[in-house]
Design an enzyme around this catalytic site. Structure first.
Site: not given
Ligand code: ADP
Length: 407
Positions: A7, A92, A182, A214, A243, A334, A337, A388
């Site tokens: 990816n 990807r 996505h 994103g 963004r 987000i 989590n 993914e």
């Molecule tokens: P990307 O779009 O780069 O793949 P992610 O899906 O990893 O990003 O999401 C990043 C966001 O998720 C960040 O804003 C981060 O704060 C939140 N995040 C990622 N892991 C955790 C976690 N373990 N606990 C709380 N928030 C998390």
């Protein structure tokens, strides 16, 4: 049977080596900040849950690719001996434009089309092309490489949702329309949701909220995406890490004129300096925003309020667009989590009969997935970890089987 998944982002290269017999990830990792002096690699193997990290100069995707190659062929790990031990490679690819409604075995024609689409996703598609060529160089042209596109899931969206209200000639001339992104993630979590409900996807109206760095929200009716918040590029929709999300387009020309900026400079501001980062002035990372909120930071509070408000509006709009809703999904960093967003969003949708169990919601973090709605809820709400890579692996195997049948 082992499959390699790659990816490529503009400055990153994620990888996974998967044993398809039991869909087990043998080794996975990511090369980050490629092209900068701070580049590094993080990886993890199935035997050992510890994440290893190494600072290493990676000037280009070539350096990253060969680092990964050395890692997965490492004798001590023993996963692979020869290039032939890999049955196929899945990539990807962000933009499949009007050409690709499903995963494609990569041949010269597919390469030409991905190349043509670099105009629409310059950084991402070019990085994927570079990596595809590196795979040809190392594995030879005989190995099956498959492109899985972020946009394919949206291929059958109706024109009324993908067209913009600008002169039709720009659609004809440049392909300006909503493409959506996505898609692999939304496709995956909606299938998982149907399994959890023990129902057929064909009978369900689903909204999935992919909230990561994103963010995109997609309306899925009978297993097909009918609308989505990202647009011509991933900039549209709700505010994200950096963004801006949807914007009155006059704002763009206004800032350009007032600040004497070039289009590409405004583009940079909207893509990299806006969203949670731009509003809070603190970070694009939601965890940092929450820390600031706990200290009473007003702009961090505003950033969160904006994000939640926009998510709520999209869910309302897409429920209306589908004339109903059976299930709501939260996924990605987000979504998986940060329970506080889920709680705020769902509480504001009580008019639709959404009710969650707040205690259960708080428990669904760090990969713990499942239902968070309570028994009274008219709409079922789920936290589902996206995967993914697994989806790309399955699509790659599907193409491999078709190829084998043809031989
Ligand atoms: P990307 O779009 O780069 O793949 P992610 O899906 O990893 O990003 O999401 C990043 C966001 O998720 C960040 O804003 C981060 O704060 C939140 N995040 C990622 N892991 C955790 C976690 N373990 N606990 C709380 N928030 C998390």
């Amino acid at each position: 049977m082992k499959v390699l998944l790659l990816n490529a982002g503009s400055s990153s290269l994620k990888f996974e080596l998967m044993e398809m017999k039991n869909e087990k990830v043998l080794i996975k990792g990511v090369c980050e900040k490629i092209g900068s002096e701070q580049s590094f690699v993080k990886w993890q193997t199935c035997e050992d849950n510890n994440v290893k990290e190494k600072d290493i100069e990676l000037k280009s995707h070539r350096d990253a690719f060969y680092f990964i190659k050395n890692l997965i062929f490492d004798e001590a790990l023993g996963y692979l001996k020869n290039p032939g031990d890999i049955s196929a490679i899945g990539h990807r690819v962000v933009h499949g434009g009007k050409y690709f409604k499903s995963a494609q075995p990569i041949d010269d024609e597919v390469l030409r089309d991905i190349q043509e689409l670099t105009e629409l996703a310059p950084l991402h598609n070019q990085a994927s092309l570079d990596v595809i060529f590196l795979c040809c160089e190392f594995f030879g042209r005989g190995i099956l490489q498959v492109a899985v596109f972020d946009t394919s899931f949206y291929f059958n969206m109706p024109p009324k949702s993908y067209m913009y209200g600008i002169p039709y000639k720009y659609y004809e001339k440049y392909g300006i329309r909503k493409y959506g992104f996505h898609g692999t993630s939304h496709n995956f979590v909606s299938q998982e949701c149907a399994k959890m409900l023990n129902r057929n996807l064909q009978d369900l109206k689903i909204i999935s909220c992919h909230l990561g760095n994103g963010c995109s929200i997609t309306a899925i009716d009978k297993g097909k995406a009918i609308d989505t918040s990202m647009g011509f590029t991933p900039l549209d929709g709700i505010i994200m890490g950096t963004r801006c999300g949807s914007l009155d387009s006059s704002v763009v020309t206004f800032i350009e004129e007032k600040e004497s900026l070039l289009p590409k400079e405004v583009n940079e501001i909207l893509n990299r300096e806006s969203g949670l980062l731009g509003i809070s002035g603190i970070s694009n990372d939601d965890r940092e925003i929450i820390k600031a909120i706990e200290k009473g930071n007003k702009r961090a509070i505003l950033a969160h309020e904006m994000m939640d408000y926009q998510i709520i509006k999209y869910i309302g709009a897409y429920s209306a667009a589908m004339n109903g809703l059976d299930a709501l999904i939260f996924t990605a960093g987000i979504g998986e989590n940060q329970w506080v967003h889920r709680e705020t969003v769902c509480e504001n949708l009580s008019f639709m009969g959404i009710r969650i169990d707040k205690g259960v919601n708080k428990e669904k973090i760090l990969g713990k997935t499942g239902e968070i709605s309570d028994k009274e809820s008219k709409i079922r709400v789920f936290v589902i970890a996206t995967n993914e890579e697994l989806m790309i692996a399955r699509e790659t195997v599907k193409c491999l089987r078709i190829k084998e049948q043809g031989e």
